[in-house]
Design an enzyme around this catalytic site. Structure first.
Site, short mmCIF file in Angstrom:
data_model
loop_
_atom_site.label_atom_id
_atom_site.label_comp_id
_atom_site.label_asym_id
_atom_site.label_seq_id
_atom_site.Cartn_x
_atom_site.Cartn_y
_atom_site.Cartn_z
N ASP A 156 0.96 -1.25 -0.05
CA ASP A 156 0.20 -0.17 0.22
C ASP A 156 0.82 1.32 -0.03
O ASP A 156 1.87 1.26 0.95
CB ASP A 156 -0.87 0.04 1.34
CG ASP A 156 -2.02 0.79 1.28
OD1 ASP A 156 -2.75 0.95 0.37
OD2 ASP A 156 -1.85 1.99 2.27
N GLU A 196 1.48 -0.32 -4.91
CA GLU A 196 0.89 0.49 -5.12
C GLU A 196 1.61 1.99 -5.14
O GLU A 196 1.99 2.53 -4.25
CB GLU A 196 -0.31 0.88 -4.48
CG GLU A 196 -1.44 1.88 -5.02
CD GLU A 196 -2.15 2.60 -3.49
OE1 GLU A 196 -3.39 2.96 -3.55
OE2 GLU A 196 -1.76 2.44 -2.44
C1 GLC Z 1 -4.13 2.97 -0.54
C2 GLC Z 1 -5.75 2.20 -0.39
C3 GLC Z 1 -6.84 2.74 -0.03
C4 GLC Z 1 -6.39 3.47 1.14
C5 GLC Z 1 -5.12 4.14 1.10
C6 GLC Z 1 -4.63 4.53 2.46
O1 GLC Z 1 -4.20 3.86 -1.82
O2 GLC Z 1 -5.70 1.42 -1.98
O3 GLC Z 1 -7.80 2.23 -0.03
O4 GLC Z 1 -7.33 4.15 1.79
O5 GLC Z 1 -3.97 3.40 0.63
O6 GLC Z 1 -3.99 3.44 3.29
#
Ligand code: GLC
Length: 548
Positions: A223, A278
């Site tokens: 994440d 991500e």
């Molecule tokens: C990422 C996740 C999202 C979350 C954010 C904070 O973007 O995909 O769902 O709210 O991180 O952890």
């Protein structure tokens, strides 16, 4: 996939790289709150996922033929951000089950040849995490420096103008009244950012990773992987002509690459593991920095498909940019939707979902399917009094539609988010035995992909520059496939130039259930509106060149 198949697939990998399962396999994202509820509390859980594994892969073409699942967070959490606020990285939230349930899920998945990656949330913890509780207890607590603290400005305002991302966007700082300092949070105030300059934080997160790897997890979706390291001097964000930069500096300094390299070593050294990060919405040429020299995270999510209009040229360009930018030895990946973005079938309309799925599963790269995409689930309107997410993401997170009962087969209780009004028709049970359904199509496509070296790892070459048809070749020794996707509402004749002379050609798959497999004349092949086809071409001698 049976172990022997996995071994064979690895054997065929052109560069023989370990971990090839994550290159050749199809991933499926499960949002655990919404997949299957096993205890009637209206919230999905781990035993629910276990009970549905046969839908994903039972070893036969009657299932989806999925190779790996990514499960969004199921750790202990106060759920301010539905699990992305972790209060204990090493335990399962009671709403989702127990560690024993996780072990059971993992064992059952592995028995079916399904790998399991879990979500690692290293940028921030919950404000209820014992680390933060300790850190905030006093200015001198040994854990104080595990988070990012700063004194107020003389007028009492936050230390700088850094902003958090959730709407309404506000300061990324919240004052801890007891100790008189502000703490940093790129997301909610309940999600304090960890201080990645502190080596103890790095060690602690290594231990979290080892904990799940030791239990048998196959890797991680990481994440907010790019944003871990903030400017230690907390400098004000420079603005160009008053405008904020798209990628503020506090959203990750290049020092993060060192952390990714370290994780790569940890993962590769501990087995056949992988991580997908991500990282950003940056243009491909910048995004690929997170692949490093093929020595950082195994994959960096490419989110550009989620931003494209329904145009052949837009997708062709998105693919070309990614392919051109990828560093030596690295591997693409594609995603149509996830738990943070509107569903593809809503963005483009359900009638286009098949072409989108065909593109996803035939491009060169690891595909990530979002739960429900296989039946063309759409975003569900959520009435104001049932909104639960801080950032408007409820519509794409609604319960999986398994059947046409009241709880859609998801729950016997009252579901945490409304069930789609179309669940009477758009559901797994309805589509399972209908050869013309989206589900049947997705299964056929996925099992075709499994049987095709060209699709799993073959080389890719885009053909032509049509404004309406995105066409490309996939080739491996002994196999040559043409994929043609019509993005327009009107039928289109393929214009393939000399390629059309490579007859005989055999149509293997179409998005149109009425079009049967069999011989086709490429000079006369006309695609219907929003129709995609996979056509097997005659293999030309020695045309194959090893992929990079
Ligand atoms: C990422 C996740 C999202 C979350 C954010 C904070 O973007 O995909 O769902 O709210 O991180 O952890």
């Amino acid at each position: 996939m049976a172990a022997s198949d996995l071994a064979r697939a690895r054997h065929r990998d052109p560069d023989g790289e370990r971990g090839s399962w994550w290159r050749h396999g199809v991933f499926y994202q499960i949002y655990p709150r919404s997949f299957q509820d096993s205890d009637g509390d209206g919230v999905g859980d781990l035993p629910g996922i276990t009970a549905r594994l046969n839908h994903l892969n039972d070893g036969t073409p009657g299932s989806l033929g999925i190779d790996a699942i990514w499960i969004s967070p199921f750790y202990r959490s106060p759920m301010a951000d539905f699990g992305y606020d972790v209060a204990d990285y090493r335990d399962v939230d009671p709403r989702f089950g127990t560690l024993h349930d996780f072990d059971e899920l993992l064992g059952q998945a592995h028995e079916r040849g399904i790998r399991v990656i879990v979500d690692l949330v290293p940028n921030h913890t919950s404000d209820q995490h014992p680390w933060f509780q300790e850190a905030r207890s006093s200015l001198h607590n040994p854990k104080r420096d595990w988070y990012v603290w700063a004194d107020p400005k003389p007028d009492g305002s936050p230390p700088n103008g850094w902003r958090s991302v959730f709407k309404p966007v506000g300061p990324a700082w919240t004052l801890d009244k007891a100790t008189g300092q502000y703490y940093l949070h790129l997301f909610l105030p309940q999600q304090p950012d960890l201080n990645w300059w502190n080596p103890e934080v790095r060690t602690a997160m290594d231990e979290v990773m080892r904990f799940w790897l030791d239990r048998g997890a196959d890797g991680f979706r990481v994440d907010v992987a790019a944003a871990l390291v903030h400017d230690p001097r907390l400098r004000e964000e420079p603005t160009a002509s008053g405008a904020r930069r798209r990628w503020p500096r506090y959203w990750g300094l290049p020092d993060v690459h060192e952390i990714h390299r370290h994780w790569r070593k940890l993962l590769d050294a501990s087995g056949d593991h992988m991580a997908v990060g991500e990282v950003s919405n940056d243009p491909a040429r910048r995004l690929v920095r997170y692949y490093g020299r093929n020595d950082e995270l195994h994959l960096s999510f490419y989110f550009h498909f989620m931003q494209q209009p329904w145009k052949a040229g837009a997708f062709r360009r998105a693919v070309a940019e990614f392919e051109a930018a990828l560093p030596e030895g690295t591997w693409p990946n594609y995603t149509l939707s996830n738990h943070d973005r509107p569903r593809a079938a809503s963005r483009y309309g359900p009638g286009r979902a098949r072409v989108a799925m065909m593109m996803l599963l035939t491009l060169r790269g690891t595909p990530f399917i979002y739960y429900g995409e296989e039946i063309a689930m759409t975003d569900v309107p959520v009435p104001a009094d049932r909104v639960v997410d801080v950032d408007g993401r409820d519509p794409e997170r609604t319960p999986m539609q398994w059947d046409s009962s009241d709880g859609a087969g998801f729950t016997s209780g009252s579901p945490w988010l409304p069930i789609g009004p179309d669940s009477g028709t758009v559901n797994v049970e309805r589509q399972r035995d209908d050869p013309a359904s989206m589900l049947s199509f997705t299964r056929r496509l996925s099992w075709f992909r499994r049987s095709s070296a060209a699709l799993r790892w073959g080389r890719f070459q885009a053909i032509g520059s049509s404004r309406t048809v995105f066409a490309f070749l996939r080739e491996a020794p002994g196999e040559r496939l043409l994929i043609a996707l019509n993005f327009s509402e009107t039928p289109r004749r393929l214009r393939l130039g000399s390629l059309a002379a490579t007859e005989p050609a055999r149509l293997e798959l179409s998005t149109d259930p009425a079009r049967r497999p069999g011989a086709v004349d490429l000079r006369r092949l006309e695609l219907g509106s929003n129709e995609g086809v996979v056509v097997r071409l005659r293999q030309r001698g020695n045309r194959w060149t090893a992929d990079r």
